[in-house]
Motif scaffolding. Structure first.
Motif, PDB file in Angstrom:
ATOM      1  N   ARG A  54      22.878  28.736  20.030  1.00  0.00           N
ATOM      2  CA  ARG A  54      23.971  27.871  19.553  1.00  0.00           C
ATOM      3  C   ARG A  54      25.125  27.729  20.543  1.00  0.00           C
ATOM      4  NH1 ARG A  54      27.623  31.540  16.069  1.00  0.00           N
ATOM      5  NH2 ARG A  54      26.809  33.598  16.467  1.00  0.00           N
ATOM      6  N   ALA A  58      29.726  31.427  25.953  1.00  0.00           N
ATOM      7  CA  ALA A  58      31.002  31.638  25.240  1.00  0.00           C
ATOM      8  C   ALA A  58      32.074  32.198  26.145  1.00  0.00           C
ATOM      9  CB  ALA A  58      30.787  32.588  24.078  1.00  0.00           C
ATOM     10  N   ALA A  60      33.247  34.812  29.671  1.00  0.00           N
ATOM     11  CA  ALA A  60      32.997  36.157  30.193  1.00  0.00           C
ATOM     12  C   ALA A  60      32.868  37.111  29.013  1.00  0.00           C
ATOM     13  CB  ALA A  60      34.154  36.586  31.092  1.00  0.00           C
ATOM     14  N   ASP A  61      32.101  38.160  29.182  1.00  0.00           N
ATOM     15  CA  ASP A  61      31.915  39.138  28.113  1.00  0.00           C
ATOM     16  C   ASP A  61      33.187  39.991  28.017  1.00  0.00           C
ATOM     17  OD1 ASP A  61      29.223  41.349  27.129  1.00  0.00           O
ATOM     18  OD2 ASP A  61      31.316  41.237  26.483  1.00  0.00           O
ATOM     19  N   ALA A  62      33.973  39.704  26.981  1.00  0.00           N
ATOM     20  CA  ALA A  62      35.301  40.342  26.865  1.00  0.00           C
ATOM     21  C   ALA A  62      35.175  41.844  26.671  1.00  0.00           C
ATOM     22  CB  ALA A  62      36.070  39.702  25.719  1.00  0.00           C
ATOM     23  N   ARG A  63      33.969  42.308  26.290  1.00  0.00           N
ATOM     24  CA  ARG A  63      33.780  43.753  26.129  1.00  0.00           C
ATOM     25  C   ARG A  63      33.812  44.456  27.479  1.00  0.00           C
ATOM     26  NH1 ARG A  63      30.954  43.145  20.777  1.00  0.00           N
ATOM     27  NH2 ARG A  63      29.949  41.314  21.558  1.00  0.00           N
ATOM     28  N   GLY A  99      34.628  31.217  30.893  1.00  0.00           N
ATOM     29  CA  GLY A  99      33.675  31.274  32.008  1.00  0.00           C
ATOM     30  C   GLY A  99      32.532  30.305  31.817  1.00  0.00           C
ATOM     31  N   GLU A 102      33.736  27.195  33.113  1.00  0.00           N
ATOM     32  CA  GLU A 102      33.879  27.317  34.570  1.00  0.00           C
ATOM     33  C   GLU A 102      32.534  27.159  35.263  1.00  0.00           C
ATOM     34  OE1 GLU A 102      36.108  30.991  34.121  1.00  0.00           O
ATOM     35  OE2 GLU A 102      37.683  30.119  35.380  1.00  0.00           O
ATOM     36  N   GLU A 122      41.098  31.211  27.440  1.00  0.00           N
ATOM     37  CA  GLU A 122      41.454  32.525  27.981  1.00  0.00           C
ATOM     38  C   GLU A 122      42.825  33.017  27.507  1.00  0.00           C
ATOM     39  OE1 GLU A 122      39.915  30.173  29.587  1.00  0.00           O
ATOM     40  OE2 GLU A 122      38.459  30.994  31.004  1.00  0.00           O
ATOM     41  N   GLY A 130      39.604  33.118  35.162  1.00  0.00           N
ATOM     42  CA  GLY A 130      39.521  34.007  36.331  1.00  0.00           C
ATOM     43  C   GLY A 130      38.360  33.684  37.242  1.00  0.00           C
ATOM     44  N   ARG A 268      36.181  40.060  14.057  1.00  0.00           N
ATOM     45  CA  ARG A 268      34.720  39.896  13.962  1.00  0.00           C
ATOM     46  C   ARG A 268      34.027  41.123  13.394  1.00  0.00           C
ATOM     47  NH1 ARG A 268      37.169  36.601  16.760  1.00  0.00           N
ATOM     48  NH2 ARG A 268      36.400  34.484  17.087  1.00  0.00           N
ATOM     49  N   LYS A 271      33.694  43.291   8.175  1.00  0.00           N
ATOM     50  CA  LYS A 271      32.500  43.033   7.356  1.00  0.00           C
ATOM     51  C   LYS A 271      32.403  44.123   6.276  1.00  0.00           C
ATOM     52  CE  LYS A 271      30.088  41.150  11.398  1.00  0.00           C
ATOM     53  NZ  LYS A 271      29.603  41.601  12.706  1.00  0.00           N
TER      54      LYS A 271
HETATM   55  N1  T1G Z   1      32.728  38.313  24.788  1.00  0.00           N
HETATM   56  C1  T1G Z   1      32.039  39.226  24.075  1.00  0.00           C
HETATM   57  N2  T1G Z   1      31.565  39.018  22.825  1.00  0.00           N
HETATM   58  C2  T1G Z   1      31.791  37.809  22.281  1.00  0.00           C
HETATM   59  C3  T1G Z   1      32.494  36.791  22.974  1.00  0.00           C
HETATM   60  C4  T1G Z   1      32.975  37.072  24.272  1.00  0.00           C
HETATM   61  N3  T1G Z   1      33.626  36.170  25.012  1.00  0.00           N
HETATM   62  N4  T1G Z   1      32.555  35.704  22.139  1.00  0.00           N
HETATM   63  C5  T1G Z   1      31.914  36.038  21.015  1.00  0.00           C
HETATM   64  N5  T1G Z   1      31.470  37.299  21.081  1.00  0.00           N
HETATM   65  C6  T1G Z   1      30.707  38.016  20.053  1.00  0.00           C
HETATM   66  C7  T1G Z   1      31.549  38.283  18.822  1.00  0.00           C
HETATM   67  O1  T1G Z   1      32.305  39.470  18.982  1.00  0.00           O
HETATM   68  C8  T1G Z   1      30.485  38.441  17.749  1.00  0.00           C
HETATM   69  O2  T1G Z   1      29.907  39.732  17.928  1.00  0.00           O
HETATM   70  C9  T1G Z   1      29.423  37.433  18.171  1.00  0.00           C
HETATM   71  O3  T1G Z   1      29.653  37.189  19.588  1.00  0.00           O
HETATM   72  C10 T1G Z   1      29.543  36.133  17.428  1.00  0.00           C
HETATM   73  O4  T1G Z   1      30.895  35.682  17.600  1.00  0.00           O
HETATM   74  C11 T1G Z   1      36.317  34.507  33.486  1.00  0.00           C
HETATM   75  C12 T1G Z   1      38.033  35.543  31.727  1.00  0.00           C
HETATM   76  C13 T1G Z   1      32.027  31.473  20.889  1.00  0.00           C
HETATM   77  C14 T1G Z   1      33.332  30.076  19.276  1.00  0.00           C
HETATM   78  O5  T1G Z   1      37.608  33.269  24.333  1.00  0.00           O
HETATM   79  O6  T1G Z   1      35.628  31.813  20.379  1.00  0.00           O
HETATM   80  O7  T1G Z   1      35.696  33.687  29.933  1.00  0.00           O
HETATM   81  O8  T1G Z   1      30.316  40.547  15.573  1.00  0.00           O
HETATM   82  O9  T1G Z   1      31.469  35.739  15.158  1.00  0.00           O
HETATM   83  O10 T1G Z   1      32.143  32.193  14.757  1.00  0.00           O
HETATM   84  O11 T1G Z   1      37.712  32.685  33.012  1.00  0.00           O
HETATM   85  O12 T1G Z   1      32.956  33.770  19.344  1.00  0.00           O
HETATM   86  O13 T1G Z   1      28.101  39.584  16.225  1.00  0.00           O
HETATM   87  O14 T1G Z   1      28.848  41.804  17.183  1.00  0.00           O
HETATM   88  O15 T1G Z   1      32.988  34.573  16.844  1.00  0.00           O
HETATM   89  O16 T1G Z   1      30.010  31.297  15.894  1.00  0.00           O
HETATM   90  C15 T1G Z   1      36.755  33.229  26.969  1.00  0.00           C
HETATM   91  C16 T1G Z   1      35.509  33.727  22.413  1.00  0.00           C
HETATM   92  C17 T1G Z   1      36.464  34.647  27.363  1.00  0.00           C
HETATM   93  C18 T1G Z   1      35.536  32.588  23.433  1.00  0.00           C
HETATM   94  C19 T1G Z   1      31.512  31.583  18.478  1.00  0.00           C
HETATM   95  N6  T1G Z   1      35.942  32.879  25.811  1.00  0.00           N
HETATM   96  N7  T1G Z   1      34.504  33.521  21.386  1.00  0.00           N
HETATM   97  O17 T1G Z   1      32.107  31.701  17.200  1.00  0.00           O
HETATM   98  O18 T1G Z   1      30.708  33.604  16.255  1.00  0.00           O
HETATM   99  S1  T1G Z   1      37.436  35.132  28.751  1.00  0.00           S
HETATM  100  C20 T1G Z   1      36.465  32.946  24.563  1.00  0.00           C
HETATM  101  C21 T1G Z   1      34.696  32.582  20.407  1.00  0.00           C
HETATM  102  C22 T1G Z   1      36.737  34.261  30.045  1.00  0.00           C
HETATM  103  C23 T1G Z   1      36.796  33.555  32.413  1.00  0.00           C
HETATM  104  C24 T1G Z   1      37.522  34.235  31.313  1.00  0.00           C
HETATM  105  C25 T1G Z   1      33.644  32.549  19.352  1.00  0.00           C
HETATM  106  C26 T1G Z   1      32.621  31.405  19.517  1.00  0.00           C
HETATM  107  P1  T1G Z   1      29.251  40.463  16.633  1.00  0.00           P
HETATM  108  P2  T1G Z   1      31.616  34.933  16.397  1.00  0.00           P
HETATM  109  P3  T1G Z   1      31.225  32.144  15.934  1.00  0.00           P
END
Ligand code: T1G
Length: 688
Positions: A54, A58, A60-63, A99, A102, A122, A130, A268, A271
């Motif tokens: 889907r 999404a 970078a892996d914020a973890r 990312g 990007e 971000e 980044g 998130r 639950k």
């Molecule tokens: N990193 C790690 N885990 C993520 C994640 C992320 N970026 N986004 C979602 N998850 C996990 C979330 O914790 C959950 O885990 C599962 O995915 C489903 O998410 C270099 C530095 C994409 C719109 O800010 O907005 O990129 O609970 O329940 O409602 O420039 O997730 O199943 O274990 O939210 O369908 C920028 C953040 C990162 C997007 C999907 N990206 N994510 O929504 O599912 S920084 C974001 C969202 C970056 C670069 C920079 C939403 C979603 P679990 P969910 P959803």
């Protein structure tokens, strides 16, 4: 497996496969870099990049943000794609965020499906793009649009992305379309990094700064993002990337980014506890008792989630009022273009309103939102028990009343649970699920299932006066009234808390909700109030004077002509008069002293709530304070904020305050345990 590759003749297909949302972790970065080398070695004519499931990606892996950066670094992967002699096409079906966007911008071409979104969120995590986003995006969409997208973090839908020239086409099947792209056309597209940067424009940059300051006050990342975009306009692309990277790495370890990440993952993780394995009841038809503001809001939230709703009222006038109240919410949604006429009609068709409870005889869930009177609620539960199926779950939206006493009304109290919504119920995300002494697992499972369907943030609470949120709120207001009584004014208190990060201070907020609600609660508590606890009579005086808030034209502030708030010297004089009567000296508190007292009062009360097991975790208290009471999200919630102060420092300050008033400032044992052991409050729980 995180990235798969395959080829058909001279076309390469690269798919990101990292469920659930293709977050870009180390293995994805490595897979993408390997794919660049593979495509070049195979001398392919194009690579089509997609995301499995889907999401496109999404972000970078914020973890990984709390870990040291691991190679390959994302900016290097972007540059490899952007500078490769094999052109990449991003086939976006789903979200391309951070990312993920990007990566798409490093591709020569972008084709997205109509249901997709692309954006740079971000700053909502307290960082800036980044991996080249601050430099590629302005080159593609221009300075003004890029600043808006990066500093506000809002994604674009397909139509807007096409209009902004961020993508080349919107197609139902981006993969197919990417295959059909004319090779010559593809070959003519200039790599993103080679595009000229937009001309600097001081006016545009200034506007972006002002907008970001207004929409995200106190937040660092939006302003820093604007700095990096601006700086990049006048230096070579690869040099600008260095400043971007340095800023991203600096911010991601800062307090605000840690707080925003904490809330992101806490939301998130909200639950049902794993111990609850029961199946919820069917939620296709729900009865709502009481069509006032709350009941209508709850009914609309249920309608929005596709359910059938029967609104139950006491008489025909009530039915008419309830229907009109829901219609008002539908009209507001239509006006804001949240729904269209067909959507409005669909909701009207799924709504019934009646006085006869038999109309809801097949509903397996009822939510009582009637008048806050125990007698009224007991009558409603008796009628629900008689009219609904025996296994139906009977929920009450009560804010304060004892759920155990309500549950005792029905033969099977395990069916009774509290579902505490927050006004406006169809907008506020928090849902307190209140577990009575005899609430069963089916009722709890149903509460959590309902929260998921309504996209609410569920928090489990035990029964006490005010559960989690309102109990903290009562302490917050008591501390405010004490400071007001002893030396400040409501406007000084409000200003201090707005500087802390609240959109609105406690007095302006109470003017909106009405002073009579808290007044009714104080009267209810008269019989059980600790006689040794100092009682602040100012709010009672206000109600006696008929100053109930905005709805009466005057409360803590005056609202001449129903307009904006105006400070009212009469109110300030009330405190002076009451202090005089109480023979108390007044103190001229600074904004910092006001903030400290109100925040420490909340932390202390919340620590007791955790110590007593009313809340299960500190994280749950963070969710309640952020999603129900306007605590600034970029501080991570009340208990996350408490840990930035530290239990030791909190206890030391409370020791001082206790000298003023040993009852009001009695220190929570949980804080004392954390101060003594060094355990973070985030990890603390009830005394064993
Ligand atoms: N990193 C790690 N885990 C993520 C994640 C992320 N970026 N986004 C979602 N998850 C996990 C979330 O914790 C959950 O885990 C599962 O995915 C489903 O998410 C270099 C530095 C994409 C719109 O800010 O907005 O990129 O609970 O329940 O409602 O420039 O997730 O199943 O274990 O939210 O369908 C920028 C953040 C990162 C997007 C999907 N990206 N994510 O929504 O599912 S920084 C974001 C969202 C970056 C670069 C920079 C939403 C979603 P679990 P969910 P959803």
């Amino acid at each position: 497996m995180s990235v798969t590759t395959r080829s058909e003749a001279d076309v390469g297909y690269v798919e990101i496969d990292n469920p659930p949302v293709n977050a870009i972790g180390q293995s994805v970065r490595q897979g993408l870099l390997d794919a660049v080398r593979w495509a070049e070695k195979e001398k392919l004519t194009r690579v089509i990049l997609s995301g499995k499931g889907r999401a496109f990606a999404a972000g970078a892996d914020a973890r990984e943000f709390d870990l040291p950066p691991q190679e390959p670094h994302l900016p290097d992967v972007m540059n490899a794609i952007d500078e490769s002699f094999v052109p990449w096409i991003a086939a976006i079906d789903g979200v391309a965020l951070g990312g993920g966007a990007e990566i798409a911008m490093a591709c020569r071409m972008r084709i997205m499906s109509p249901r997709s979104q692309i954006g740079m969120p971000e700053v909502t995590l307290g960082v800036i793009p980044g991996a080249g986003g601050t430099q590629r995006l302005p080159r593609l969409v221009g300075l003004e649009k890029a600043l808006e997208m990066i500093s506000l973090g809002k994604p674009l839908g397909a139509k807007a992305a096409l209009a902004a020239k961020l993508v080349h086409a919107v197609e139902e099947d981006p993969l197919e379309e990417a295959y059909m792209v004319n090779t010559e056309e593809l070959g003519c597209i200039v790599p993103t990094w080679e595009l000229p940067a937009p001309q600097p424009d001081a006016a545009v940059i200034d506007t972006a700064r002002k907008t970001a300051a207004r929409k995200t006050p106190n937040q660092i990342a939006p302003q820093r993002a604007i700095d990096v975009v601006e700086a990049g306009l006048s230096v070579p692309f690869h040099e600008a990337l260095k400043a971007e990277r340095a800023t991203f790495l600096e911010l991601r370890k800062g307090d605000q980014a840690r707080a925003l990440r904490h809330i992101f993952f806490a939301e998130r993780g909200a639950k049902a506890p794993e111990s609850i394995t029961a199946e919820p009841v069917a939620l296709d038809h729900v009865a709502v008792v009481g069509g006032g503001t709350m009941g209508a809001g709850i009914a609309y939230a249920l309608l929005n989630a596709g359910m059938r709703v029967t609104l139950l009222e006491t008489d025909e006038d009530g039915v008419a009022r309830a229907t009109a109240n829901v219609e008002k919410v539908i009209a507001a949604s239509l006006k804001r273009k949240l729904i269209d006429e067909a959507g409005a009609e669909d909701r009207r068709e799924r709504l019934a309103a009646a006085t006869d409870y038999a109309q809801a005889s097949d509903a397996m869930l009822a939510i009582e939102a009637a008048f806050e009177s125990m007698e009224v609620k007991k009558d409603v539960f008796t009628k629900l028990d008689a009219a609904l199926p025996k296994g139906a779950i009977l929920a009450t939206n009560t804010s304060y009343l004892d759920i155990n006493e309500i549950a005792a009304t029905v033969p099977d109290p395990s069916r009774v649970v509290g579902l505490h919504f927050f006004a406006p119920a169809h907008i506020m995300k928090l849902l307190e699920i209140v577990r009575g002494d005899r609430t069963g697992d089916v009722a709890l499972a149903t509460g959590f299932a309902l929260a998921k369907k309504l996209r609410k943030v569920p928090v489990l609470a035990r029964v006490c006066d005010g559960f989690i949120g309102n109990r903290i709120l009562a302490r917050y207001r008591e501390a405010a009234d004490t400071v007001f009584m002893d030396g400040s004014t409501p406007w000084e208190v409000d200003a201090a808390m707005e500087e802390f990060g609240y959109a609105m201070g406690p007095y302006e907020a109470q003017d909106l909700s009405g002073l009579d609600i808290a007044h009714a609660n104080r009267r209810r508590q008269d019989a059980t109030r600790d006689p040794n606890r100092r009682y602040i009579p100012i709010a009672d005086r206000m109600v006696e004077l008929g100053k109930l808030g905005k709805k009466t034209g005057a409360g803590w502030y005056r609202y001449p002509g129903g307009g904006g708030k105006v400070e009212d010297p009469i109110v300030a004089d009330l405190a002076i008069e009451e202090s005089h009567l109480a023979k108390r000296d007044r103190t001229d508190y600074s904004a910092e002293e006001i903030r400290e007292r109100l925040v420490l009062a909340m932390i202390n009360e919340a620590a007791d709530i955790l110590d007593e097991g009313i809340a299960q975790t500190a994280r749950d208290i963070d969710l309640v304070t952020v999603f129900g009471y306007g605590f600034p999200r970029w501080r991570g919630g009340l208990m996350h904020h408490a840990d930035t102060i530290g239990a030791k420092a909190i206890v030391a300050r409370l020791e001082e305050l206790r000298k003023e008033d040993p009852v009001a400032w009695k220190i929570s044992p949980l804080l004392e345990r954390c101060a003594a052991s060094g355990q973070p409050i985030a990890e603390a729980g009830p005394a064993t």
